[in-house]
Design an enzyme around this catalytic site. Structure first.
Site, PDB file in Angstrom:
ATOM      1  N   LYS A   1       1.014  13.928   1.734  1.00  0.00           N
ATOM      2  CA  LYS A   1      -0.530  14.308   1.079  1.00  0.00           C
ATOM      3  C   LYS A   1      -0.676  15.753   1.114  1.00  0.00           C
ATOM      4  CE  LYS A   1      -2.540  10.486   3.615  1.00  0.00           C
ATOM      5  NZ  LYS A   1      -2.369   9.889   2.346  1.00  0.00           N
TER       6      LYS A   1
ATOM      7  N   LYS B   1      -8.446  14.014   5.559  1.00  0.00           N
ATOM      8  CA  LYS B   1      -7.233  12.334   5.232  1.00  0.00           C
ATOM      9  C   LYS B   1      -6.733  12.633   6.669  1.00  0.00           C
ATOM     10  CE  LYS B   1      -6.511  13.433   1.471  1.00  0.00           C
ATOM     11  NZ  LYS B   1      -6.527  12.554   0.013  1.00  0.00           N
ATOM     12  N   ARG B   2      -5.722  11.580   7.011  1.00  0.00           N
ATOM     13  CA  ARG B   2      -4.256  11.245   7.228  1.00  0.00           C
ATOM     14  C   ARG B   2      -3.572  12.810   6.863  1.00  0.00           C
ATOM     15  NH1 ARG B   2       0.273   7.926   7.224  1.00  0.00           N
ATOM     16  NH2 ARG B   2      -0.965   6.925   4.946  1.00  0.00           N
TER      17      ARG B   2
ATOM     18  N   LYS C   1     -14.740   8.029  -2.905  1.00  0.00           N
ATOM     19  CA  LYS C   1     -16.002   8.206  -2.347  1.00  0.00           C
ATOM     20  C   LYS C   1     -16.609   9.790  -2.303  1.00  0.00           C
ATOM     21  CE  LYS C   1     -14.468   6.343   1.273  1.00  0.00           C
ATOM     22  NZ  LYS C   1     -13.024   5.875   2.956  1.00  0.00           N
TER      23      LYS C   1
ATOM     24  N   HIS D   1       0.701  -1.233   0.176  1.00  0.00           N
ATOM     25  CA  HIS D   1       0.102  -0.205  -0.054  1.00  0.00           C
ATOM     26  C   HIS D   1       0.547   0.935  -0.349  1.00  0.00           C
ATOM     27  CE1 HIS D   1      -3.858  -1.262   0.956  1.00  0.00           C
ATOM     28  NE2 HIS D   1      -3.919  -2.751   1.332  1.00  0.00           N
TER      29      HIS D   1
END
Length: 1010
Positions: free
Chosen positions: A750, A744-745, A859, A549
């Protein structure tokens, strides 16, 4: 209304189209086993006056029917009934025989109750579709039935049999009971041959029963939390029925089983998900309302299960949902964390971690399995023994704990199948615990208990210390060892030949955390089952599969050899052997090219001389299949991260692009959109076949449809804003402002920091506008949420910066409602289920080549949010499916990133970037010293290339504003986003895993058509 329903015998609410089972079921007195029939004289009796009235009615009906046809309502002969007062000294013996039908025994039981008879003994029998039952009964006065009443009562029983055509609820399948005689199987099936009723009255009775009998509370007074718990237990009853039928049927069919191992399962709340999957939400809503409660209020009483953190755990939860929906014989395995990762709170803008006490009031959805427990060993030493001329290794552990199982039913949608998530909790070793107490060493016994339970206390303990690292490694071995022991036990119950093992078992390792599966399975096969190395390794190679991942080096787990040797000495021996044998094969292939061979070694020696175990390499070498989770990610694995392995075994490597369950993330969390889509597509088949969403494209430019779409989005947006206001305390009066979300984390790759820099630039630009110019600004509500790992200081500084910028912007009168910034604390699944449907712009802006896939983007796209993002992870495939012109794409491409990093020192950033960074550096948002490491990270090294992408990011945000002003254009893009999202259903992902990797067969539980 309740009285009318009771008089009508519990007639159900109308069955909704597509329901999996009848909406009605057993009436009062049904579904009782022999325990309810026997030995409870008078326990089920009504008051004497009511008994008399029922008896009179039954007699009258019997007299009216005495001359009717001898055919029952199914066209068969009336069952034979005999009444005998001579066969037993104290009871009347009633014998009934005939053709069996589901629910018949329950109907007879109710008739006896209505006639004022108590069953003191019963023998239930029959075979081949017939029944032959004998009942010993007495009157309420504990006497035989008077001779004068025998014929009348016989007629009443015959009336019941003649009028009973079929049960008023769905029929349970007749399954094989291993080791049971045919008579016993018939009895066990007959006692519970129909499902629990789902009419409103039956649901209310079920809830109140749990209030009184499960929770021991007064049914006349129970609060919202108690109402939630009772409702949950009531729904769980229905899940258990399907769970038991599913497991029994799978055991009977003996297919290849799939075992999904993950350190995380971010399940979210269970109540609404179960009600929707069972298709009984409407009935429960009405039942709860009539009891004086609101379903929405009870739902809020459920705590999110703290079993995961981010996308990895939520993906695992989506996969379980799809496995159940696709009828796969699959189980999930993980850890039952007592406190989860942590509960995030913000104090003066700083993240503080608190224990997540999600189990304080118990978890009504789980089933504690006290009889399923396994010893888990640590430390100690390995001894070698000779058994019949064969060398046998024996691990002599220095510490042992017990893994206890907790089962969680996972229902599918549109099926009767309910699969299982088995979670392990750590308990002290029972023998040691007892010995300590018996010898008076109470302190040691308590410490032993605490040490054991620490193993399953917290998800991802801080690993900055040696003790933290060791605890993580212990956790991984703990859950893997318990799982392997459980799987091997289950296999051995039905099989004696290990050659069949690969045909009956498939393991899927969700990232590197479960990689100890490899040496643990080898250890059990060799040391306990006495298989040789060659055979054991063959079984491991054929059953283990690995999903990677990440491409980040720090996320590819490595454990110090010294720690592994101390904690798991036998496993380290096995890993050394695996590595030696593999490297010998490589030497035969490449000769003495040691530089190339060293790149393939599981054991890595660092520059300081420390040796580590590269867990990802171990997983790749041992697994049959290795997959990435998006096309770009899989390509990076093949040509970079695992390039040397791909060169020698290209057939191992696959891509399986992630997906999300369309049930929870569209149909269930966004009912208005579900209704609009269903009405437009004429049915709900799209929920399990999301490819049908493409048909929405034909309506994307229809003004009338656009208007309805906008109304749905406005409703969802209103709910999202209300929740954000409640969670943050920040008033958001402009409900027409664009809802711009990045949740998100928190991690540097990110690039939440790029988002913040863009917000500061927007703030500074508005600040320097004239009043007339400000009137043309597109107002925005910028939402950021997510947790930073406890030991990740840079991520924590980003959270503080968001809070500092929010304090400045939200209190600036020049800005007003044109820009608001909020950080949503403790972001979780339940919060996501409200925020995602209302979001208009969703940010997925990681540096290209760093995000494996991402599932949040899927999503948001399903719910019609537009994506601003880089060509990274699944964004690339989303662009292919919905069209790049329906997204806002910016940034450097992955193949350019390595070169840009080399050139970063010579790169001259955009002046606006330098200005924004300087605003932070000079303390315009306070805390200048605290933010210096953040500023330095993007000024000098800038590994994630914020400076390179900033100008393009700002220009793309300007394009977002321009399109947002054109409601028709924006709405068309929103519709196209949903229409193109069908590929990203986890049903498609799981179907691909099963077709290309697992090779299992669906096992749908039979649906009985009575």
């Amino acid at each position: 209304m309740q009285a009318q329903r009771a008089l009508a015998g519990g007639v159900a609410a109308p069955l909704r189209q597509g329901s999996r089972r009848a909406g009605v079921g057993l009436t009062s007195g049904q579904r009782c086993g022999l325990g309810a029939l026997v030995g409870r004289s008078g326990a089920r009796a009504a008051p004497a006056a009511r008994r008399h009235g029922l008896l009179v009615a039954a007699v009258a009906e019997a007299e009216r029917s005495s001359n009717t046809s001898t055919q029952d309502s199914t066209g068969g002969a009336v069952a034979a009934v005999t009444m005998d007062n001579q066969a037993d000294p104290s009871s009347t013996v009633i014998k009934v025989a005939g053709a069996n039908r589901p629910g018949l025994l329950s109907s007879l039981t109710s008739t006896f109750t209505d006639l004022g008879l108590d069953v003191v003994r019963a023998e239930i029998g029959g075979k081949g579709g017939t029944f032959r039952d004998t009942f010993w009964v007495t009157t309420m006065e504990r006497t035989k039935v008077p001779e004068s009443d025998l014929e009348t009562m016989k007629n009443a029983i015959e009336v019941t049999l003649a009028s009973f055509a079929k049960p008023s609820t769905a029929v349970r399948p007749k399954l094989t009971v291993p080791g049971a005689s045919e008579d016993r199987q018939e009895l066990l099936h007959t006692l519970m041959d129909t499902y629990v009723k789902n009419d409103v009255l039956s649901i209310q009775q079920s809830i109140v029963n749990h209030v009184e009998y499960t929770m021991a509370r007064s049914r006349y007074k129970f609060d919202d939390l108690e109402a939630y718990m009772a409702t949950a237990y009531s729904v769980r009853d229905r899940l258990i029925e399907e769970w038991n039928d599913t497991q029994t049927y799978i055991k009977e069919m003996d297919p290849k089983r799939v075992y999904y191992l993950s350190m995380e399962f971010l399940m979210g709340r269970s109540l609404l998900n179960a009600l929707y999957n069972l298709d009984i939400k409407d009935q429960y809503t009405e039942a709860i309302t009539e009891l004086g409660y609101k379903l929405e209020t009870l739902v809020e009483k459920e705590r999110d299960a703290a079993l995961g953190n981010g996308g990895l755990g939520r993906l695992a939860a989506c996969f379980l949902d799809s496995m159940a929906t696709l009828n796969l014989p699959a189980w999930g395995y993980g850890i039952r964390y007592q406190y989860g990762m942590f509960r995030q709170v913000l104090v003066d803008g700083f993240q503080h971690e608190q224990p997540d006490y999600w189990l304080n009031f118990g978890n009504p959805w789980e089933l504690e399995r006290l009889n399923v427990a396994y010893p888990i060993s640590f430390y100690g030493h390995v001894s070698v023994h000779d058994e019949g001329g064969r060398q046998v290794f024996r691990w002599n552990p220095g510490e042992t704990v017990t893994a206890m199982a907790y089962d969680n039913p996972i229902p599918g949608f549109g099926t009767n199948n309910t699969i299982n998530l088995r979670l392990w909790a750590a308990k002290p070793d029972r023998e040691f615990d007892l010995q300590a107490f018996n010898t008076g060493d109470y302190v040691q016994a308590i410490l032993s208990k605490q040490r054991a339970e620490t193993l399953s206390s917290v998800l991802y303990p801080d690993d900055r210390t040696y003790e933290g690292k060791e605890l993580r490694l212990k956790q991984q071995h703990f859950f893997v060892s318990a799982t392997v022991q459980d799987v091997v036990r289950r296999y051995k119950e039905a099989h004696t030949d290990w050659d069949e093992f690969p045909d009956k078992v498939a393991f899927q390792m969700n990232d590197t955390h479960p990689t100890l599966l490899v040496p643990e399975l080898m250890r059990i096969l060799m040391d306990q089952e006495r298989l040789g190395w060659t055979k054991a390794w063959e079984l491991v190679n054929k059953t283990c599969n690995f999903t990677n991942h990440t491409v980040l080096p720090e996320a590819l787990e490595k454990w110090p050899v010294a720690m592994m040797e101390k904690l798991l000495p036998r496993h380290m021996q096995i890993i050394y052997d695996i590595n030696w044998r593999f490297l010998q094969q490589m030497r035969q292939r490449f000769g003495d090219d040691w530089a190339r061979i060293a790149k393939l070694s599981i054991i890595e020696e660092t520059a300081t001389g420390e040796k580590t175990v590269r867990m990802a390499y171990l997983a790749v070498i041992a697994s049959k299949c290795v997959n990435g989770v998006a096309k770009i990610h899989s390509d990076i694995l093949k040509h970079d991260v695992f390039g040397p392995f791909y060169d020698i075994s290209p057939e191992k490597f696959q891509n399986k692009t992630n997906g999300v369950t369309p049930r929870r993330w569209l149909a269930f969390c966004n009912p208005p959109l579900r209704e609009l889509i269903t009405e437009t597509l004429s049915n709900e088949r799209w929920i399990n076949d999301t490819d049908r969403l493409k048909d929405l494209r034909a309506h994307a430019e229809d003004p009338a449809f656009q208007q309805r779409w906008q109304e749905v989005k406005r409703t969802a947006k209103s709910k999202s804003i209300a929740l954000i206001e409640r969670l943050t305390g920040v008033p958001l009066p402009n409900k027409d402002a664009m809802l711009d979300v990045q949740v998100k984390r928190i991690h540097e790759y990110k690039r939440q920091l790029l988002n913040v820099l863009g917000i500061i630039h927007r703030y500074d630009r508005i600040k320097h506008m004239s009043p007339a110019e400000r009137q043309n600004v597109v107002p925005r509500i910028c939402v950021i949420g997510g947790k930073a790992a406890p030991g990740y200081e840079m991520a924590k500084r980003i959270i503080k910066l968001v809070s500092a910028v929010a304090d400045k912007v939200n209190n600036d009168p020049d800005i007003g409602d044109r820009l608001k910034v909020v950080f949503v604390p403790d972001y979780n699944v339940s919060v996501a289920e409200t925020i995602i449907p209302g979001t208009e712009l969703s940010q997925h802006i990681s540096t290209a080549g760093t995000e494996a896939s991402g599932t949040g983007n899927m999503k948001f796209a399903m719910n019609g949010a537009l994506i601003i993002g880089t060509m990274d992870g699944a964004n690339i495939e989303i662009a292919e499916e919905i069209g790049q012109d329906n997204m806002f794409i910016f940034g450097a491409l992955a193949d350019r990133v390595p070169q840009l990093r080399k050139e970063r020192a010579q790169f001259k950033p955009d002046d606006r970037f330098l200005h924004v960074v300087n605003m932070i550096r000079t303390g315009q948002f306070g805390w200048a010293d605290y933010f210096h490491p953040l500023v330095d990270s993007i000024t000098y090294s800038d590994y994630y290339l914020l400076a390179n992408d900033f100008a393009n990011y700002v220009a793309t945000q300007d394009r977002v504003d321009k399109v947002y002003r054109d409601k028709a254009a924006w709405t068309k893009m929103s519709i196209m986003s949903t229409a193109g999202s069908g590929f990203f259903s986890s049903d498609r992902t799981i179907a691909d895993y099963n077709k290309d990797i697992w090779g299992s067969e669906p096992c749908p539980v039979p649906v009985m058509d009575e």
